[in-house]
Design a protein around this motif. Structure first.
Motif, PDB file in Angstrom:
ATOM      1  N   ASP A 195       0.833  -1.193   0.000  1.00  0.00           N
ATOM      2  CA  ASP A 195       0.000   0.000   0.000  1.00  0.00           C
ATOM      3  C   ASP A 195       0.878   1.258   0.000  1.00  0.00           C
ATOM      4  OD1 ASP A 195      -2.453   1.471   2.284  1.00  0.00           O
ATOM      5  OD2 ASP A 195      -1.952   1.887   0.201  1.00  0.00           O
ATOM      6  N   SER A 196       0.726   2.075  -1.071  1.00  0.00           N
ATOM      7  CA  SER A 196       1.590   3.250  -1.219  1.00  0.00           C
ATOM      8  C   SER A 196       1.165   4.397  -0.324  1.00  0.00           C
ATOM      9  CB  SER A 196       1.563   3.714  -2.680  1.00  0.00           C
ATOM     10  OG  SER A 196       0.253   4.176  -3.019  1.00  0.00           O
ATOM     11  N   GLY A 197      -0.055   4.368   0.158  1.00  0.00           N
ATOM     12  CA  GLY A 197      -0.574   5.477   0.952  1.00  0.00           C
ATOM     13  C   GLY A 197      -1.310   6.499   0.119  1.00  0.00           C
ATOM     14  N   VAL A 198      -1.307   6.338  -1.193  1.00  0.00           N
ATOM     15  CA  VAL A 198      -2.026   7.237  -2.097  1.00  0.00           C
ATOM     16  C   VAL A 198      -3.340   6.560  -2.479  1.00  0.00           C
ATOM     17  CG1 VAL A 198      -1.994   8.434  -4.323  1.00  0.00           C
ATOM     18  CG2 VAL A 198       0.130   8.168  -2.997  1.00  0.00           C
ATOM     19  N   THR A 199      -4.434   7.255  -2.285  1.00  0.00           N
ATOM     20  CA  THR A 199      -5.746   6.677  -2.546  1.00  0.00           C
ATOM     21  C   THR A 199      -6.401   7.350  -3.737  1.00  0.00           C
ATOM     22  OG1 THR A 199      -6.023   6.256  -0.187  1.00  0.00           O
ATOM     23  CG2 THR A 199      -7.993   6.148  -1.549  1.00  0.00           C
ATOM     24  N   GLN A 200      -6.838   6.534  -4.672  1.00  0.00           N
ATOM     25  CA  GLN A 200      -7.543   7.051  -5.839  1.00  0.00           C
ATOM     26  C   GLN A 200      -8.940   6.455  -5.894  1.00  0.00           C
ATOM     27  OE1 GLN A 200      -3.928   6.610  -8.876  1.00  0.00           O
ATOM     28  NE2 GLN A 200      -5.655   7.726  -9.775  1.00  0.00           N
ATOM     29  N   THR A 201      -9.900   7.300  -6.192  1.00  0.00           N
ATOM     30  CA  THR A 201     -11.268   6.818  -6.382  1.00  0.00           C
ATOM     31  C   THR A 201     -11.884   7.484  -7.603  1.00  0.00           C
ATOM     32  OG1 THR A 201     -12.108   8.551  -4.899  1.00  0.00           O
ATOM     33  CG2 THR A 201     -11.689   6.381  -3.922  1.00  0.00           C
ATOM     34  N   PRO A 202     -12.769   6.815  -8.330  1.00  0.00           N
ATOM     35  CA  PRO A 202     -13.067   5.389  -8.158  1.00  0.00           C
ATOM     36  C   PRO A 202     -11.985   4.520  -8.796  1.00  0.00           C
ATOM     37  CG  PRO A 202     -14.295   6.248 -10.016  1.00  0.00           C
ATOM     38  CD  PRO A 202     -13.545   7.418  -9.446  1.00  0.00           C
ATOM     39  N   LYS A 203     -12.043   3.235  -8.604  1.00  0.00           N
ATOM     40  CA  LYS A 203     -11.084   2.323  -9.233  1.00  0.00           C
ATOM     41  C   LYS A 203     -11.426   2.106 -10.701  1.00  0.00           C
ATOM     42  CE  LYS A 203      -9.273  -0.385  -5.386  1.00  0.00           C
ATOM     43  NZ  LYS A 203      -9.624   0.568  -4.349  1.00  0.00           N
ATOM     44  N   HIS A 204     -12.713   2.029 -10.963  1.00  0.00           N
ATOM     45  CA  HIS A 204     -13.170   1.830 -12.336  1.00  0.00           C
ATOM     46  C   HIS A 204     -14.291   2.823 -12.627  1.00  0.00           C
ATOM     47  CE1 HIS A 204     -11.065  -2.039 -12.633  1.00  0.00           C
ATOM     48  NE2 HIS A 204     -11.452  -2.230 -11.389  1.00  0.00           N
ATOM     49  N   LEU A 205     -14.341   3.237 -13.893  1.00  0.00           N
ATOM     50  CA  LEU A 205     -15.365   4.183 -14.298  1.00  0.00           C
ATOM     51  C   LEU A 205     -15.709   3.919 -15.755  1.00  0.00           C
ATOM     52  CD1 LEU A 205     -16.933   6.586 -13.172  1.00  0.00           C
ATOM     53  CD2 LEU A 205     -15.001   8.052 -13.744  1.00  0.00           C
ATOM     54  N   ILE A 206     -16.986   3.710 -16.014  1.00  0.00           N
ATOM     55  CA  ILE A 206     -17.443   3.533 -17.389  1.00  0.00           C
ATOM     56  C   ILE A 206     -18.438   4.640 -17.673  1.00  0.00           C
ATOM     57  CG2 ILE A 206     -18.596   2.020 -19.038  1.00  0.00           C
ATOM     58  CD1 ILE A 206     -17.730  -0.356 -17.336  1.00  0.00           C
ATOM     59  N   THR A 207     -18.209   5.354 -18.758  1.00  0.00           N
ATOM     60  CA  THR A 207     -19.083   6.465 -19.082  1.00  0.00           C
ATOM     61  C   THR A 207     -19.193   6.623 -20.590  1.00  0.00           C
ATOM     62  OG1 THR A 207     -19.537   8.795 -18.577  1.00  0.00           O
ATOM     63  CG2 THR A 207     -17.273   8.215 -19.117  1.00  0.00           C
TER      64      THR A 207
END
Lengths: 113, 112
Positions: free
Chosen positions: B1-13
Motif C-alpha cells: 500500500d503506497s498510501g495514495v488513494t484514488q477513487t473510483p477504481k473503475h469508471l465507465i461512461t
C-alpha cells in the motif's frame, strides 16, 4: 520538448539471462529515478540516482547514471520470473521554478521459464 | 500500500460526458502528479500541483482540468469525453518537487 527516451520497448529473455534497459534524455537531468510496474499494477519506486557517474546495486539489479547526467541504465543479472513487468526511468528536469518528473516510455520485460 | 488513494477504481461512461477522478496523497506529501497510461503505453505526464498551486503542465488537453484543495487532495476533471480518453489515470504524490513518487492504484476509465 524535453523528452526521456527509453529502449528497448520490449524484451523477452529466457530465465537466467541478463537484461538491460537504457534511458536517454535530451537535456541534463537533476536526478533519475527507476520504477517497476508489474502487470495490472501501479509503478513502484526502485531507486534514485543523483550524482554524475553514480552506480547503485540492489541484489541482482545495477543502476548507472551517466557522467553527463543525460543517460542511465538498469541491468538485471540472471533474470527470474519475478522480474516480469515494465521498467520505467523518470528524469527530474529542472525548468525555471518548476520541477517535472518525466517518464520514459518503459521497457516491458517478459521472462520465459 | 503506497498510501495514495484514488477513487473510483473503475469508471465507465459515455462519450460527451464529464467525470471527476479523485486523489488523496500520502500524509505529509505536498506534491501531486497526474499521469495517463493508455493500453501498453508509457506514462504521460498531465499536470503537477504543489501545495495547492499548479507547478508544471504536461500534455494535458484543454478538456481536462485539475486542482489541488487546501487539504491537499486533488481532482482531475475530464470533460467532453472521447473514446480515445479511455485509459488508466494514475495519481502520484511526493514530499516536495523532488524525491520518489508514490503512485495510487489508478482509475481505469472506459469511454463507450
Amino acid at each position: 520538448g524535453q523528452q526521456v527516451m527509453q529502449i528497448p520497448q520490449y524484451q523477452h529473455v529466457q530465465e537466467g539471462e541478463d537484461f538491460t534497459t537504457y534511458c536517454n534524455s535530451s537535456t541534463t537531468l537533476s536526478n533519475i529515478q527507476w520504477y517497476k510496474q508489474r502487470p495490472g499494477g501501479h509503478p513502484v519506486f526502485l531507486i534514485q540516482l543523483v550524482k554524475s557517474g553514480e552506480v547503485k546495486k540492489q541484489k541482482r539489479l545495477t543502476f548507472q547514471f551517466g557522467e553527463a547526467k543525460k543517460n542511465s541504465s538498469l541491468h538485471i543479472t540472471a533474470t527470474q520470473t519475478t522480474d516480469v513487468g515494465t521498467y520505467f526511468c523518470a528524469g527530474k528536469i529542472s525548468s525555471g521554478s518548476a520541477r517535472q518528473l518525466t517518464f520514459g516510455s518503459g521497457t516491458q520485460l517478459t521472462v520465459l521459464p | 500500500d503506497s498510501g495514495v488513494t484514488q477513487t473510483p477504481k473503475h469508471l465507465i461512461t459515455a462519450t460527451g460526458q464529464r467525470v471527476t477522478l479523485r486523489c488523496s496523497p500520502r500524509s505529509g506529501d505536498l506534491s501531486v502528479y497526474w499521469y495517463q497510461q493508455s493500453l501498453d503505453q508509457g506514462l504521460q505526464f498531465l499536470i503537477q500541483y504543489y501545495n495547492g498551486e499548479e507547478r508544471a503542465k504536461g500534455n494535458i488537453l484543454e478538456r481536462f482540468s485539475a486542482q489541488q484543495f487546501p487539504d491537499l487532495h486533488s481532482e482531475l476533471n475530464l470533460s467532453s469525453l472521447e473514446l480515445g480518453d479511455s485509459a488508466l489515470y494514475f495519481c502520484a504524490s511526493s514530499v516536495g518537487g523532488a524525491g520518489e513518487a508514490f503512485f495510487g492504484q489508478g482509475t481505469r476509465l472506459t469511454v463507450v
